[in-house]
Design an enzyme around this catalytic site. Structure first.
Site, PDB file in Angstrom:
ATOM      1  N   GLU A  50       0.790  -1.240   0.086  1.00 52.83           N
ATOM      2  CA  GLU A  50       0.082   0.015   0.124  1.00 52.83           C
ATOM      3  C   GLU A  50       0.707   1.205  -0.045  1.00 52.83           C
ATOM      4  OE1 GLU A  50      -2.912  -0.464   3.307  1.00 52.83           O
ATOM      5  OE2 GLU A  50      -4.297  -1.473   1.801  1.00 52.83           O
TER       6      GLU A  50
ATOM      7  N   SER B  34      -4.557   2.302   1.071  1.00 55.90           N
ATOM      8  CA  SER B  34      -5.694   1.944   2.260  1.00 55.90           C
ATOM      9  C   SER B  34      -7.034   2.432   1.620  1.00 55.90           C
ATOM     10  CB  SER B  34      -4.938   2.704   3.235  1.00 55.90           C
ATOM     11  OG  SER B  34      -6.267   2.533   4.157  1.00 55.90           O
TER      12      SER B  34
END
Length: 358
Positions: A233, A260
């Site tokens: 991420e 995210s």
């Protein structure tokens, strides 16, 4: 989960009761011969995509739903996400794109209320794990705060909670959440600032001498399924410190990684093919002009086809990261973001290998 299980806002006695009910239901499903293949249908997948869009939910849902559908033998593609996004409104006024928190969403009626508000955008005849249809499960749902959960007559955003971009920079697609980006950036051209690794990006991003301004397009590569590895991420690249000091809060950022679900910004993610395997992102040079046009679903580097082919011919593949073991197996079999980042041999349509007999 059982219908309603995801709506419990905080740990309390209802969690243990729900766990008990879930265990009982699993056993009952065996006696009822209710199988995942009867629940995980094309209609159910469309319902899931529609719900994510109405929530302005995480871009990670794209990868997960692609992988789940393919394991079930459902031929889902990125195009289906974009097709549904053009007609599904955003109804949930929740952060980061909206105002309220998840707890506010719960007290406003939660997911059942949102699903009921979607009406005929859902296939309410779809079967669920409790043996009832989706329609039966949400029949008594109601909205208790119309500023948190909007209706289709008063949507927060009319459409395009998520868009699929294509062009010579992402021939197999990339994704962006327009409601999470500043509107001025949804049609944009700017020079590329390129980072070849996450470590390089961290070192350079706050350098006061970093080339680039609020009009630049910041690119991180080698952060995809194979290049990361594992597609970390890293997609919400930070805004350069020198721009933050000027009051700039958003810039166009592009990567073959993900981010995210609580992140925001004009972050273009999941670029496919990824740079590590020679996708066009690997061929971008500092200063190249990048074109983004959300309405037209375009993502291009503005160089000629001839120049792009010349760079591709000169590109040198990186050395394999794993000489043996699980890492090598991962590298050989993991699929690209537009295909769900799953192992190719786990797809429902993949042939089952014959066991070796010595």
């Amino acid at each position: 989960t059982l219908p309603g299980a995801s709506s419990i806002p905080a740990p309390d006695s209802r969690h243990s009761a729900m766990a008990t009910m879930t265990g009982r239901r699993i056993v009952d499903m065996v006696w009822d011969d209710l199988r995942p293949s009867q629940i995980m249908t094309a209609a159910a997948v469309d319902n899931a995509i529609t719900t994510v869009l109405a929530l302005a939910g995480s871009t990670n849902a794209v990868i997960h739903l692609l992988a789940m559908a393919h394991r079930a033998g459902i031929p889902l593609t990125l195009d289906r996400f974009d097709e549904l996004a053009r007609k599904v409104p955003v109804l949930a006024n929740m952060r980061p794109a909206g105002t309220y928190l998840m707890e506010d969403f719960y007290y406003a009626g939660g997911l059942p209320a949102l699903l009921k508000a979607l009406g005929d955008l859902l296939d309410t005849s779809a079967l669920t794990v409790n043996g009832a249809t989706l329609g039966a499960n949400i029949a008594d749902a109601a909205i208790y705060n119309a500023d948190v959960i909007h209706t289709r007559d008063t949507p927060l955003v009319k459409s395009d909670a998520l868009v699929v971009l294509r062009g010579n920079l992402a021939p197999d697609g990339a994704v962006l959440k327009p409601p999470a980006a500043e509107a001025r950036l949804l049609k944009h051209k700017g020079p590329a600032v390129v980072f070849d690794s996450y470590e390089q990006m961290k070192k350079r991003m706050d350098d006061p001498n970093l080339e680039g301004d609020e009009n630049s397009v910041y690119i991180l590569r080698n952060a995809g399924p194979k290049g990361g590895p594992g597609m970390p991420e890293w997609g919400q690249l930070p805004v350069p410190k020198k721009l933050l000091q000027k009051g700039v809060r958003d810039v166009v950022r592009i990567s073959d990684s993900r981010m995210s679900g609580t992140s925001y910004g004009a972050c273009i993610l999941h670029v496919a093919p990824e740079s590590f395997v020679g996708g066009p992102l690997a061929l971008v040079k500092e200063g190249d002009i990048i074109e983004l046009d959300v309405a037209e679903r375009k993502l291009n580097v503005l160089i000629s086809d001839e120049e792009l082919a010349k760079r591709r011919a000169a590109w040198v593949p990186p050395k394999p990261q794993f000489p043996r073991g699980y890492g090598q197996m991962f590298s050989q079999h993991i699929k690209q973001a537009n295909e769900g980042c799953d192992f190719d041999f786990l797809e429902g349509t993949a042939p089952i290998p014959e066991p070796a007999i010595n």
